[in-house]
Design a protein around this motif. Structure first.
Motif, short mmCIF file in Angstrom:
data_model
loop_
_atom_site.label_atom_id
_atom_site.label_comp_id
_atom_site.label_asym_id
_atom_site.label_seq_id
_atom_site.Cartn_x
_atom_site.Cartn_y
_atom_site.Cartn_z
N THR A 1 0.83 -1.20 0.00
CA THR A 1 0.00 0.00 0.00
C THR A 1 0.86 1.24 0.00
N ALA B 1 1.01 4.19 -2.80
CA ALA B 1 0.89 5.61 -2.48
C ALA B 1 2.02 6.40 -3.13
N HIS C 1 1.18 6.75 -6.71
CA HIS C 1 0.13 7.75 -6.86
C HIS C 1 0.71 9.16 -6.80
N SER D 1 2.08 10.16 -9.98
CA SER D 1 1.09 10.54 -11.00
C SER D 1 0.77 12.03 -10.94
N HIS E 1 -8.17 11.81 -11.86
CA HIS E 1 -8.75 10.81 -10.97
C HIS E 1 -9.51 11.54 -9.85
N GLU F 1 -11.06 11.35 -3.92
CA GLU F 1 -11.13 10.31 -2.90
C GLU F 1 -9.90 9.41 -2.93
N ARG F 2 -9.35 9.21 -4.13
CA ARG F 2 -8.15 8.37 -4.25
C ARG F 2 -6.97 9.05 -3.56
N CYS F 3 -6.86 10.37 -3.73
CA CYS F 3 -5.78 11.10 -3.06
C CYS F 3 -5.93 11.01 -1.53
N ALA G 1 -7.47 8.66 0.19
CA ALA G 1 -7.22 7.29 0.64
C ALA G 1 -5.72 7.00 0.71
N TYR G 2 -4.98 7.43 -0.29
CA TYR G 2 -3.53 7.19 -0.27
C TYR G 2 -2.83 8.07 0.75
#
Length: 104
Positions: free
Chosen positions: A17, A21, A24, A27, A48, A51-53, A55-56
């Motif tokens: 994980t 991160a 990510h 990216s 994207h 929420e992805r940012c 979460a990571y």
């Protein structure tokens, strides 16, 4: 055995994980370069959801925080006896100080 397997799975999940991160974060480099070049104007949107940012961001520093929580075993080092080495020559007194004479 079951507890050891559980610990190994949690450790592997944290490692993978955290790696995800970091990927990510890479990216975002393209967008950050465009922001720097254009001075913050006409910046392309992130491709994207936010929420992805989020979460990571929650796991990007999981391993350093976990390392502080563990208590490593303390190892007692053997005591080393002091060693007195003989001098190769006798010390020479350079200056012999004395008190002033007593006046009676």
């Amino acid at each position: 055995m079951n507890r050891t397997l559980h610990h190994l799975l949690v450790a592997a999940a944290l490692v993978f994980t955290q790696q995800a991160a970091q990927l990510h974060a890479l990216s975002h480099v393209q967008r950050d370069l465009a922001t720097a070049e254009r001075g913050g104007k006409c910046v392309p949107p992130i491709n994207h959801p936010a929420e992805r940012c989020i979460a990571y961001h929650a796991v990007d520093s999981a391993l350093p925080a976990l390392a502080l929580a563990t208590d490593p075993p303390r190892i007692a080092l053997p005591a080393v006896a002091p060693v007195d080495l003989p001098l190769p020559f006798s010390p020479r007194i350079e200056f012999d100080s004395r008190a002033p004479p007593v006046l009676s």
